[in-house]
Design an enzyme around this catalytic site. Structure first.
Site, short mmCIF file in Angstrom:
data_model
loop_
_atom_site.label_atom_id
_atom_site.label_comp_id
_atom_site.label_asym_id
_atom_site.label_seq_id
_atom_site.Cartn_x
_atom_site.Cartn_y
_atom_site.Cartn_z
N ASP A 2 -5.36 -10.04 1.85
CA ASP A 2 -5.22 -8.43 2.26
C ASP A 2 -6.17 -8.09 3.45
O ASP A 2 -7.14 -8.22 3.43
CB ASP A 2 -5.89 -7.53 0.93
CG ASP A 2 -5.56 -6.10 1.46
OD1 ASP A 2 -5.19 -5.79 2.38
OD2 ASP A 2 -5.82 -5.55 0.37
N GLU A 46 1.04 -1.14 -0.12
CA GLU A 46 -0.05 0.09 0.08
C GLU A 46 0.80 1.25 -0.06
O GLU A 46 0.59 2.02 -0.76
CB GLU A 46 -0.84 -0.02 1.24
CG GLU A 46 -2.00 -0.94 1.01
CD GLU A 46 -3.13 -0.64 2.29
OE1 GLU A 46 -3.18 0.52 2.70
OE2 GLU A 46 -3.79 -1.49 2.77
N ASP A 82 -4.91 -2.80 6.18
CA ASP A 82 -5.38 -1.43 5.51
C ASP A 82 -4.88 -0.31 6.27
O ASP A 82 -5.23 -0.29 7.80
CB ASP A 82 -6.81 -1.45 5.40
CG ASP A 82 -7.34 -1.98 4.17
OD1 ASP A 82 -6.43 -2.68 3.44
OD2 ASP A 82 -8.50 -2.35 3.92
N SER A 103 5.83 -20.26 0.79
CA SER A 103 5.87 -21.80 1.14
C SER A 103 5.47 -22.50 -0.31
O SER A 103 4.66 -21.98 -1.27
CB SER A 103 5.00 -22.24 2.12
OG SER A 103 5.35 -21.41 3.17
#
Length: 815
Positions: free
Chosen positions: A320, A187, A323, A246
């Site tokens: 996500d 971001e 924020d 991974s």
């Protein structure tokens, strides 16, 4: 933590002579591994047998005593690691290391891990609280009973460990959550780039995942320019490197020679000495049940492994869940919300500093979360336009039952119970693959994943206006609607951090999936063999062919081979199969060329900012060559090829904006980049390129914290080796783009497990360091050569005390 080098060097110089004189006393820091120890805490006698690899086989008559003994052996072998990890998470490093770590402490105090862990502790169920307390009792029993010296690091730094508490375990869970969550970094990076670049240019640096669509960005460049983006990025760290993540995969019995499932897992995390993982076998001698796998020193959970009925493995989903919100200040003590001004919640944090004055940190919190500006050394200078940045993140919820979920998961006997345990798991979200001895395979990705408003066009890609309600989270994806599969058609599930949902999935998860090179190659190799066994699975885990290199090398060869001086090198790249072997020159040439070429594309546009954006943008690089006028020999794309980016936006990078009189082309830049590559590598390794070796430059460094900072101590504490592989191979190895550590690897498979559900005692393990964190122990680095060379070992459970045990210790309850 490079800033602590100076004072550590001084301390180390003073202490070295004492260490030499007191060698006998220092060796008493090694734990007692044989005999009998009488302790307060156990309910019944406990046996701890250590096999030839230093793996403890703990046998006890109750779950409670198994938790106790797990804490005890963790403290025996990893006491310094536990102390460093909890102090970092609590924001208390400066108490031990002085003013140089104050910035780290300010950051973690601002995040408030200790505060969140304390609130989570209050809401946990009684069974989980008892497990965490019993584990802490085991750690503390070792601290009380050990009569010798502390591990060398404590003597060098001049500190002692404090008693362990359940809160420390919950903080450690937050630390792992942080290491596996990177969206907030992207971001800030995007916002910073938008102060210089157009949205079209930004999309070529952070390209849309193949097949996805993205809404346009809102016009917020002026607000982003007013934020302390550069300072905040420096504090929280830049982007996570490609390859952090991974691999895991599982196949059903229809694809195996045994007729039962096989499951493989290798988490790609930072490689340190000692490893982040600790191998352990737990045996309940009342029920006969076994649990084998790896966990984190500091936590009672077996995170990855198997019991007598199932095996499981994780990869990072990387949704996500972070924020940044731009909060608009209203006066000094309030900020704007959709309902009007609201007061900040204030939290005062006192940071004690060794050799310096205590620091009182005032942390403000909004309805979204902590104001990260408060962690900066002088946050007031950045408030000129009345904005601050607050972080909302699922790890900062007041409630967190992830530990309960992990404990229940490890004791599941079927997929239904496995999924039920996952409902308590808040994060970080993992792609959990499953297999059982009945022949079933499955997949589940549980966690708290935010739901975003349909009108939210930012969708977590950039910092969002905190005063507009459309950017607020709208709850979380219901657990019964998170991605899951059970006995899928085809009998194959594989994940490698790439996109794991289809176009018909109704919820947004992220736009920052890993490139699908590793995942596609895993599936390709699984499909290429009709019937698999342990040998074929180990071969896949050890695979060092880069499909990124296979895609780019022919384009590079075609772009540079027209130059007579580069013809031989270009021919070698064209013929190369993409194997990133340590003894080959092609990987070294390709990566050096990528570095030079990307700098030629981007540095003129980004200026001084380019130093923070050196991570290789291979889709951008591929696209500039794809759209150039070069000779092509392929008719159809291979399985691994990625679609090119938009032609106009891509090719705009090729002209150097600082040369008005000349319009450069991508082909001219490619040739010049190869000339620079050959010149630089010739100066370093000699003029004959055929004698160059990837392993001469590509060195794995498993650093020790913090003693790798001390030149004459680092060789005694850290582990290094030339290594093959790269960021896009299944057998991952980092490739640093930093000028100070170019091509160096600091991450890779932090553990390997391969599980045979036809006979779980045949399962295979590999570990990158050794079980002990004490450099005086024989098990400090004994597993490293095996891991490096692709050698595995077994941890069998047919005997409570293995016949080949090297040590047997009994813990007896005091009466």
């Amino acid at each position: 933590m490079s800033s602590i080098k100076v004072w550590l060097t001084v301390i180390a110089g003073i202490v070295v002579l004492s260490l030499a004189i007191g060698a006998g006393w220092i060796r008493s820091s090694l734990p007692t591994l044989d005999g009998t120890v009488t302790l307060e805490g156990p309910r019944a006698p406990i046996t701890i047998a250590r096999d030839p690899n230093g793996v403890p086989h703990i046998s006890a008559s109750s779950e409670s005593d198994l938790f106790f003994a797990t804490g005890y052996v963790h403290a025996q072998d990893r006491l310094w690691q536990m102390e460093m990890s909890r102090r970092a998470g609590l924001g208390r490093l400066s108490e031990m290391l002085g003013p140089d770590t104050l910035g780290i402490d300010r950051y973690f105090r601002t995040l408030g891990f200790a505060d969140r862990a304390a609130s989570a502790w209050k809401t946990l169920d009684e069974g989980t609280r008892t497990a965490l307390q019993t584990y802490a009792d085991g750690v503390n029993a070792y601290l009380k009973s050990h009569k010798g010296a502390l591990p060398p690091e404590f003597l060098l730094v001049g500190t002692k460990p404090e008693p362990w508490s359940p809160i420390d375990t919950l903080v450690w869970q937050k630390m792992m959550w942080l290491s596996l969550s990177g969206n907030m970094r992207q971001e800030l990076a995007r916002a910073r780039l938008l102060t210089t670049l157009s949205a079209d240019q930004l999309h070529t640096i952070y390209p849309t995942y193949p097949g996805d669509m993205e809404p346009p960005f809102p016009d917020m460049d002026s607000i982003y320019a007013a934020l302390p983006l550069e300072k905040t990025i420096a504090m929280i760290g830049g982007e996570l490197p490609e390859g952090i993540g991974s691999n895991n995969w599982v196949i059903s019995g229809e694809r195996t020679k045994s007729g039962k499932p096989l499951l493989a897992n290798d988490p790609h995390l930072g490689l340190t000495t000692p490893s982040i993982w600790y191998l352990l076998r737990l045996h309940n001698n009342t029920t006969g049940a076994n649990l084998v796998g790896v966990g984190f020193p500091g936590s009672p959970s077996i995170i990855l492994g198997r019991n007598d009925k199932i095996a499981w493995g994780f990869t990072n989903t990387a949704p996500d869940v972070q924020d940044f919100f731009i909060e608009k200040l209203v006066g000094e003590d309030e900020y704007l919300t959709p309902e009007g001004p609201a007061p900040f919640i204030i939290r005062n944090e006192l940071i004690k500093v060794k050799g310096g004055e205590d620091v009182l940190l005032k942390v403000r919190e909004t309805r979204h979360g902590p104001v990260v500006d408060d962690a900066l050394s002088s946050p007031t200078e950045f408030k000129r336009d009345g904005y601050v940045l607050a972080l909302q993140w699922t790890a900062l919820q007041k409630e967190d039952t992830a530990v309960r979920g992990l404990l229940a998961l490890a004791h599941s006997k079927n997929f239904e119970a496995f999924k039920a345990a996952g409902r308590f798991y808040f994060g970080p979200e993992q792609n959990m693959v499953f297999a059982d001895t009945s022949g079933n395979i499955g997949y589940y990705a549980p966690a708290l994943v935010p739901v975003r408003h349909p009108e939210n066009e930012i969708m977590g890609r950039l910092p969002s206006p905190g005063w507009l309600a459309k950017y607020d989270w709208q709850g979380f994806i219901p657990y019964d609607q998170l991605p899951t599969h059970f006995n899928p058609e085809g009998g194959l599930i594989a994940t490698a951090n790439e996109k794991i949902v289809g176009e018909d999935y109704p919820y947004y998860m992220t736009r920052d999936w890993a490139q699908p090179y590793r995942g596609n190659r895993i599936r390709h190799l699984l499909e290429a063999t009709e019937k698999h066994d342990l040998a074929s699975f180990t071969a896949i885990q050890q695979d060092i062919t880069s499909d990124m290199a296979r895609e780019l090398a022919p384009l590079v060869a075609a772009a540079t081979g027209t130059d007579p001086e580069l013809k031989d090198v270009a021919a070698a790249l064209a013929a190369w199969d993409g194997t990133m072997a340590a003894d080959r020159p092609e990987p070294l040439i390709l990566y050096d060329w990528l570095r030079h070429y990307q700098a030629a594309l981007m540095a003129d546009d980004l200026g001084d900012m380019y130093g923070d954006f050196k991570r290789l943008r291979t889709r951008l690089i591929k696209s500039t060559l794809f759209w150039s006028d070069i000779k092509r020999t392929k008719i159809a794309p291979a399985y691994y090829e990625q679609p090119p980016l938009d032609r106009e936006s891509t090719m705009a990078w090729c002209d150097n904006i600082q040369t008005d009189a000349t319009e450069e082309t991508c082909l001219s830049l490619a040739v010049e980049a190869m000339r620079s590559t050959i010149k630089g590598l010739s100066a370093k390794y000699g003029p004959e390129w055929k004698n160059w070796r990837w392993g001469d430059d590509h060195i794995l460094v498993q650093a020790h914290r913090p003693l790798s900072q001390v030149p004459f101590l680092k060789e005694h504490f850290e582990l290094t080796t030339p290594i093959g592989g790269s960021t896009h191979t299944i057998n991952v190895a980092g490739v640093s783009q930093s000028d100070s550590s170019q091509n160096q690897s600091t991450f890779g498979p932090s553990y390997r497990g391969i599980f045979d559900l036809s006979d779980l005692d045949k399962s295979l393990y590999a570990h990158p360091t050794g079980q002990s964190g004490n450099p005086l122990s024989n098990h400090y680095d004994d597993l490293f050569p095996l891991w490096r060379d692709g050698v595995y070992f077994k941890i069998e459970t047919k005997d409570a005390v293995p016949k080949d045990s090297r040590h047997v210790l009994k813990l007896v309850p005091a009466r």
